[in-house]
Write an enzyme that holds these catalytic residues in place. Structure first.
Site, PDB file in Angstrom:
ATOM      1  N   CYS A 196       0.711  -1.171  -0.082  1.00  0.00           N
ATOM      2  CA  CYS A 196      -0.026   0.043   0.094  1.00  0.00           C
ATOM      3  C   CYS A 196       0.880   0.988  -0.054  1.00  0.00           C
ATOM      4  O   CYS A 196       1.267   1.660   1.055  1.00  0.00           O
ATOM      5  CB  CYS A 196      -1.073  -0.077   1.342  1.00  0.00           C
ATOM      6  N   ALA A 197       1.549   1.597  -1.205  1.00  0.00           N
ATOM      7  CA  ALA A 197       2.709   2.217  -1.330  1.00  0.00           C
ATOM      8  C   ALA A 197       2.528   3.768  -1.072  1.00  0.00           C
ATOM      9  O   ALA A 197       3.343   4.506  -0.490  1.00  0.00           O
ATOM     10  CB  ALA A 197       3.115   1.900  -2.479  1.00  0.00           C
ATOM     11  N   ALA A 198       1.375   4.523  -1.521  1.00  0.00           N
ATOM     12  CA  ALA A 198       1.512   5.895  -1.590  1.00  0.00           C
ATOM     13  C   ALA A 198       1.247   6.302  -0.300  1.00  0.00           C
ATOM     14  O   ALA A 198       0.582   5.857   0.731  1.00  0.00           O
ATOM     15  CB  ALA A 198       0.260   6.526  -2.460  1.00  0.00           C
ATOM     16  N   GLY A 200       4.829   7.302  -0.887  1.00  0.00           N
ATOM     17  CA  GLY A 200       6.115   7.091  -1.195  1.00  0.00           C
ATOM     18  C   GLY A 200       7.272   7.316  -0.687  1.00  0.00           C
ATOM     19  O   GLY A 200       8.133   6.804  -1.029  1.00  0.00           O
ATOM     20  N   ASN A 201       7.304   7.877   0.677  1.00  0.00           N
ATOM     21  CA  ASN A 201       8.432   8.115   1.288  1.00  0.00           C
ATOM     22  C   ASN A 201       9.254   6.746   1.733  1.00  0.00           C
ATOM     23  O   ASN A 201      10.522   6.525   1.740  1.00  0.00           O
ATOM     24  CB  ASN A 201       8.264   8.749   2.644  1.00  0.00           C
ATOM     25  N   ASP A 220      -1.074   0.588  -5.173  1.00  0.00           N
ATOM     26  CA  ASP A 220      -1.980   1.468  -4.656  1.00  0.00           C
ATOM     27  C   ASP A 220      -3.255   1.515  -5.332  1.00  0.00           C
ATOM     28  O   ASP A 220      -3.014   1.475  -6.854  1.00  0.00           O
ATOM     29  CB  ASP A 220      -1.499   2.847  -4.212  1.00  0.00           C
ATOM     30  N   ASP A 267       1.944  -1.314   4.787  1.00  0.00           N
ATOM     31  CA  ASP A 267       1.463  -0.187   5.739  1.00  0.00           C
ATOM     32  C   ASP A 267       0.212   0.070   5.276  1.00  0.00           C
ATOM     33  O   ASP A 267      -0.040   1.133   4.502  1.00  0.00           O
ATOM     34  CB  ASP A 267       2.549   0.906   5.364  1.00  0.00           C
ATOM     35  N   CYS A 321      -0.063   3.788  11.451  1.00  0.00           N
ATOM     36  CA  CYS A 321       0.146   5.169  12.088  1.00  0.00           C
ATOM     37  C   CYS A 321      -1.189   5.206  12.990  1.00  0.00           C
ATOM     38  O   CYS A 321      -1.728   6.079  13.075  1.00  0.00           O
ATOM     39  CB  CYS A 321       0.075   6.630  11.064  1.00  0.00           C
TER      40      CYS A 321
END
Length: 428
Positions: A196-198, A200-201, A220, A267, A321
């Site tokens: 779930c990449a965006a 992108g950091n 994503d 993530d 998070c």
């Protein structure tokens, strides 16, 4: 449309419940999305104070054509904190240090340190404790005590217009957000899935660890977030990433493209209860409802169990998070119970002071983060390893060079490097 008009429109949309700040910002068609998002979030943070100031000044009575939301974003104050009473100062989250990850695809810590020293900053070396970070003031900066290539500046240090940031040499990234890629630690040449990449950091951090050698499959579902992510990765010099607008749950583990995937970073979408900015844009996000938590945890568990079915998987990092046990320890526990004997929680970063909740045996191997205990946003990380590593993954691990932690950049002026090109200069 100008910045202030766009910000006023987003604020009006939020007030009338047309959507979240993030959604309205992305749909505004304003060119500088980050600038607009920052202005709206900052205005929302001090909304009540700004309302009081505007009312006491009689601004709307004097300027009858001025819209209330435009008045909020167009007030001529140098710092919003100056408007606050002493008893209503921002909480600890707004006083966190500014963390800056050096992008080793384009430069190195030594050169970045030298650049800031030439700008009048004083480098204090590697911090010995969090107290060193709390004490930072003025133009002093440090290297984080646990995180390689993570520089630490005083709270409120604004580097968004800094030439190194704009050139992709620096990544502005929360301290806890650097944990997932660092703990996954894929060696150069590996194949990695960022599920779930965006935005992108973390993906750019993975690419730096890989040294752009290998492959990152990044998924994503949000096309706009993927487009922004592509821009971020291009600026960071990432060339080993393959972006896909696709639901990770629909990705087949038996697809030959992923047979060499030994590492997965997961993530997933979460309540965001650990993120101060999410709480600003979604009032009540700090205490999500039981119904929402149940739905999120169900998705997170499905995503984690799906990731564990990839046949060559060797190591996985699960992170959120969120502060909620339902999205963190409970998800990890249930996924391990559904795969008895196949995977285990790996001990992770023993020096990290905030551990997982003791809800099941081994949960202390998980990491938690908070402004109070780790000087970061609220976060959760678990490292999961296969108990019996598949032969193909075992061979890849055996053949990969072992990586050692980066030493702290020297505080004194370095001598000229013996070999030209040891580190790429941060500015060209």
């Amino acid at each position: 449309m100008g910045l202030y008009a766009a910000a006023a429109g987003v604020l009006a949309g939020v007030e009338s419940r047309q959507g979240s700040i993030k959604g309205l910002v992305y749909s505004s068609n304003f060119q500088n999305v980050k600038q607009l998002y920052a202005l709206v979030c900052e205005t929302q943070r001090y909304s009540a104070v700004l309302d009081a100031v505007i009312a006491s000044a009689g601004l709307l009575r004097a300027e009858k054509k001025l819209r209330p939301h435009l008045a909020k974003v167009h007030r001529g104050v140098s710092r919003n904190e100056d408007l606050l009473e002493v008893g209503s100062r921002p909480g600890p989250a707004s006083q966190l240090p500014r963390f800056v990850r050096v992008n080793t695809l384009k430069t190195c810590s030594d050169d970045v340190v030298d650049y800031f020293k030439r700008q009048g900053f004083s480098y204090q070396g590697r911090a010995s404790s969090l107290d060193d970070l709390r004490a930072l003031k003025g133009k002093h900066f440090l290297l984080d005590p646990l995180m390689p290539e993570l520089l630490v500046f005083p709270a409120q240090t604004d580097l968004h217009e800094h030439p190194l940031y704009r050139a992709g040499h620096l990544i502005l990234q929360d301290r806890a957000s650097c944990l997932p890629a660092m703990l996954l630690d894929p060696p150069p040449g590996s194949h990695v899935i960022d599920a779930c990449a965006a935005p992108g950091n973390k993906t750019s951090h993975l690419a730096a660890l890989l040294k752009n050698q290998g492959k990152i499959f990044a998924f994503d579902l949000d096309a706009k977030r993927l487009a922004s992510m592509a821009t971020l990765l291009a600026r960071a010099g990432v060339s080993c990433c393959e972006l896909a607008e696709e639901d990770f749950l629909a990705v087949s583990p038996s697809d030959p493209r992923y047979h060499e995937v030994h590492y997965i970073l997961l993530d997933p979408s979460c309540s965001g209860s650990g993120m101060p900015s999410r709480q600003l844009e979604e009032p009540g996000a700090g205490t999500p409802s039981p119904v929402r938590l149940h739905a999120l945890a169900g998705f997170q568990q499905r995503a984690l169990c799906h990731a564990l079915t990839f046949p060559s998987l060797q190591r996985l990092v699960y992170s959120t998070c969120s502060l909620c046990q339902e999205e963190n320890e409970d998800v990890v526990r249930d996924a391990l119970q559904q795969n008895p004997g196949a995977f285990r929680l790996a001990p992770a970063l023993p020096a990290w002071p905030h551990r997982g909740l003791s809800t099941f045996p081994g949960a202390e191997h998980c990491l938690r983060a908070s402004p109070e205990t780790t000087l970061s946003s609220g976060f959760f990380v678990a490292v999961i390893e296969r108990v019996e590593v598949p032969s193909s993954a075992s061979q890849a691990k055996a053949s990969a060079p072992e990586r050692t932690p980066s030493p702290a950049p020297k505080r004194k002026k370095r001598q000229q490097r013996a070999a030209a090109g040891a580190c790429t200069p941060p500015c060209t």
